[in-house]
Write a protein that holds these residues in place. Structure first.
Motif, PDB file in Angstrom:
ATOM      1  N   ALA A 204       4.135   2.088  81.743  1.00 38.15           N
ATOM      2  CA  ALA A 204       3.701   2.174  80.442  1.00 38.15           C
ATOM      3  C   ALA A 204       2.395   1.800  80.345  1.00 38.15           C
ATOM      4  O   ALA A 204       1.705   1.660  81.423  1.00 38.15           O
ATOM      5  N   GLY A 205       1.730   1.657  79.154  1.00 39.98           N
ATOM      6  CA  GLY A 205       0.495   1.453  79.107  1.00 39.98           C
ATOM      7  C   GLY A 205      -0.209   1.968  77.852  1.00 39.98           C
ATOM      8  O   GLY A 205       0.644   1.794  76.891  1.00 39.98           O
ATOM      9  N   GLY A 206      -1.396   1.814  77.406  1.00 40.81           N
ATOM     10  CA  GLY A 206      -2.166   1.738  76.136  1.00 40.81           C
ATOM     11  C   GLY A 206      -3.396   1.260  75.620  1.00 40.81           C
ATOM     12  O   GLY A 206      -3.897   0.492  76.867  1.00 40.81           O
ATOM     13  N   LEU A 207      -3.970   1.560  74.746  1.00 32.37           N
ATOM     14  CA  LEU A 207      -5.322   1.054  74.469  1.00 32.37           C
ATOM     15  C   LEU A 207      -5.271  -0.501  74.073  1.00 32.37           C
ATOM     16  O   LEU A 207      -5.950  -1.104  74.177  1.00 32.37           O
ATOM     17  N   LEU A 208      -3.873  -0.875  73.356  1.00 29.45           N
ATOM     18  CA  LEU A 208      -3.980  -2.312  72.957  1.00 29.45           C
ATOM     19  C   LEU A 208      -3.175  -3.151  74.077  1.00 29.45           C
ATOM     20  O   LEU A 208      -2.705  -2.617  75.115  1.00 29.45           O
ATOM     21  N   ALA A 209      -3.252  -4.269  73.875  1.00 29.03           N
ATOM     22  CA  ALA A 209      -2.816  -5.287  74.770  1.00 29.03           C
ATOM     23  C   ALA A 209      -1.350  -5.011  75.009  1.00 29.03           C
ATOM     24  O   ALA A 209      -0.750  -4.804  73.882  1.00 29.03           O
ATOM     25  N   ASP A 210      -0.847  -5.754  76.115  1.00 27.90           N
ATOM     26  CA  ASP A 210       0.361  -5.681  76.444  1.00 27.90           C
ATOM     27  C   ASP A 210       1.195  -6.286  75.372  1.00 27.90           C
ATOM     28  O   ASP A 210       0.940  -7.632  75.037  1.00 27.90           O
TER      29      ASP A 210
ATOM     30  N   LEU B 252       8.393  -2.986  81.475  1.00 29.90           N
ATOM     31  CA  LEU B 252       7.826  -1.951  82.484  1.00 29.90           C
ATOM     32  C   LEU B 252       6.340  -2.340  82.809  1.00 29.90           C
ATOM     33  O   LEU B 252       5.579  -3.141  82.054  1.00 29.90           O
ATOM     34  N   PRO B 253       5.881  -2.091  84.058  1.00 32.56           N
ATOM     35  CA  PRO B 253       4.566  -2.336  84.380  1.00 32.56           C
ATOM     36  C   PRO B 253       3.478  -1.920  83.133  1.00 32.56           C
ATOM     37  O   PRO B 253       3.682  -0.515  82.886  1.00 32.56           O
ATOM     38  N   TYR B 254       2.665  -2.520  82.430  1.00 29.17           N
ATOM     39  CA  TYR B 254       1.802  -2.009  81.719  1.00 29.17           C
ATOM     40  C   TYR B 254       0.453  -1.825  81.979  1.00 29.17           C
ATOM     41  O   TYR B 254      -0.235  -2.971  82.456  1.00 29.17           O
ATOM     42  N   HIS B 255      -0.134  -0.664  81.751  1.00 31.45           N
ATOM     43  CA  HIS B 255      -1.711  -0.640  82.061  1.00 31.45           C
ATOM     44  C   HIS B 255      -2.426  -0.621  80.888  1.00 31.45           C
ATOM     45  O   HIS B 255      -2.423   0.565  80.160  1.00 31.45           O
ATOM     46  N   GLN B 256      -3.335  -1.671  80.640  1.00 33.94           N
ATOM     47  CA  GLN B 256      -4.139  -1.401  79.348  1.00 33.94           C
ATOM     48  C   GLN B 256      -5.471  -1.059  79.556  1.00 33.94           C
ATOM     49  O   GLN B 256      -6.004  -1.294  80.779  1.00 33.94           O
ATOM     50  N   SER B 257      -6.004   0.194  79.009  1.00 35.83           N
ATOM     51  CA  SER B 257      -7.434   0.551  79.510  1.00 35.83           C
ATOM     52  C   SER B 257      -8.042   1.389  78.099  1.00 35.83           C
ATOM     53  O   SER B 257      -7.090   1.876  77.280  1.00 35.83           O
ATOM     54  N   THR B 258      -9.381   1.289  78.126  1.00 37.69           N
ATOM     55  CA  THR B 258      -9.811   2.396  77.407  1.00 37.69           C
ATOM     56  C   THR B 258      -9.813   3.636  77.750  1.00 37.69           C
ATOM     57  O   THR B 258     -10.169   4.643  76.981  1.00 37.69           O
ATOM     58  N   ALA B 259      -9.296   4.140  78.908  1.00 37.34           N
ATOM     59  CA  ALA B 259      -8.879   5.530  79.112  1.00 37.34           C
ATOM     60  C   ALA B 259      -7.768   5.875  77.897  1.00 37.34           C
ATOM     61  O   ALA B 259      -7.736   7.262  77.977  1.00 37.34           O
ATOM     62  N   PHE B 260      -7.043   5.307  77.198  1.00 37.13           N
ATOM     63  CA  PHE B 260      -6.053   5.619  76.187  1.00 37.13           C
ATOM     64  C   PHE B 260      -6.906   5.994  74.937  1.00 37.13           C
ATOM     65  O   PHE B 260      -6.193   5.999  73.962  1.00 37.13           O
TER      66      PHE B 260
END
Length: 246
Positions: free
Chosen positions: A136-142, A147-155
């Motif tokens: 999982a991941g996203g622009l916002l904080a976890d 699930l492993p969460y990848h926060q990044s401005t890539a979103f």
């Protein structure tokens, strides 16, 4: 179609890497406003109701059921309203003592041209099948994801997209279709080749169909991120109701 193609191939380059928007974010030429009705943002209902049979997921026939790993104890089922429509429903099931129990459900959207058993890049259809869920991941904080969460401005959504699409990738759960498991959803690697498409996610709804992804409300995404547990080997079973019943 030119505008859709441009959006689908947009690249958000960042220090953390590049997000190839190959399955999510296309407008499909639609300028419809997002659905702001109460039903589109319905609150989840308490989980735990036993299904009619319990041994198989409701509406999922023998062929599709055989693809659900025996280890899976959490399953998201996406019930597409029809083979060529973008309307669908998402429901979460949990297996307890060998029996599936129904849980929360939400209205959702899939690809604007419906569903396909042979997804390829640019067909504007969601792939039918059973897929694992690992990252999982996203622009916002976890928000508390298991699930492993990848926060990044890539979103970050492309600034050329409509305002209603700007928060699509605030939260993302990647569907393990033509991707490398254990990496960020933003990883553009496509093991089966670019022609098979990729970047197919669960993400925030913008009121109309997608290029290939499945969308639900922000509250639903938070709930799923906090509930899906790697130890339960979660999967997503997705397709129109006729193909699911096969």
């Amino acid at each position: 179609m030119r505008r859709t193609t441009a959006i689908r191939t947009a690249v958000a380059a960042t220090a953390a890497g590049a997000l190839l928007v190959t399955g999510c974010g296309g407008t499909g030429g639609s300028t419809a406003a997002p659905d702001r009705s109460a039903s589109a943002h319905a609150a989840a209902q308490p989980a735990g109701t036993p299904t009619a049979d319990g041994r198989t997921l409701p509406g999922v026939g023998p062929a599709m059921s055989a693809k659900v790993p025996a280890s899976a104890r959490q399953a998201i089922v996406v019930y597409g309203a029809g083979p060529a429509t973008s309307q669908s429903k998402v429901e979460l099931f949990t297996k307890v003592d060998g029996r599936w129990r129904s849980g929360p459900q939400w209205p959702s959207h899939n690809a604007i041209h419906g569903w396909t058993l042979q997804h390829h890049e640019g067909d504007l259809k969601s792939p039918i099948g059973v897929f694992t869920l690992h990252d999982a991941g996203g622009l916002l904080a976890d928000p508390g994801s298991k699930l492993p969460y990848h926060q990044s401005t890539a979103f970050t959504a492309s600034p050329s997209w409509p305002n209603s699409y700007q928060h699509d990738f605030d939260y993302v759960i990647t569907i393990d279709y033509n991707r490398v498991v254990g990496t960020s959803p933003a990883d553009p690697t496509r093991p089966l080749g670019e022609s098979k498409g990729g970047g197919i996610w669960l993400h925030l709804d913008h009121g109309v169909g997608t290029s290939a992804c499945v969308t639900v409300s922000k509250d639903a995404m938070r709930y799923l991120l906090r509930t899906l547990d790697p130890a339960a080997h979660p999967v997503i079973v997705m397709g129109d109701t006729a193909d699911l019943a096969s």
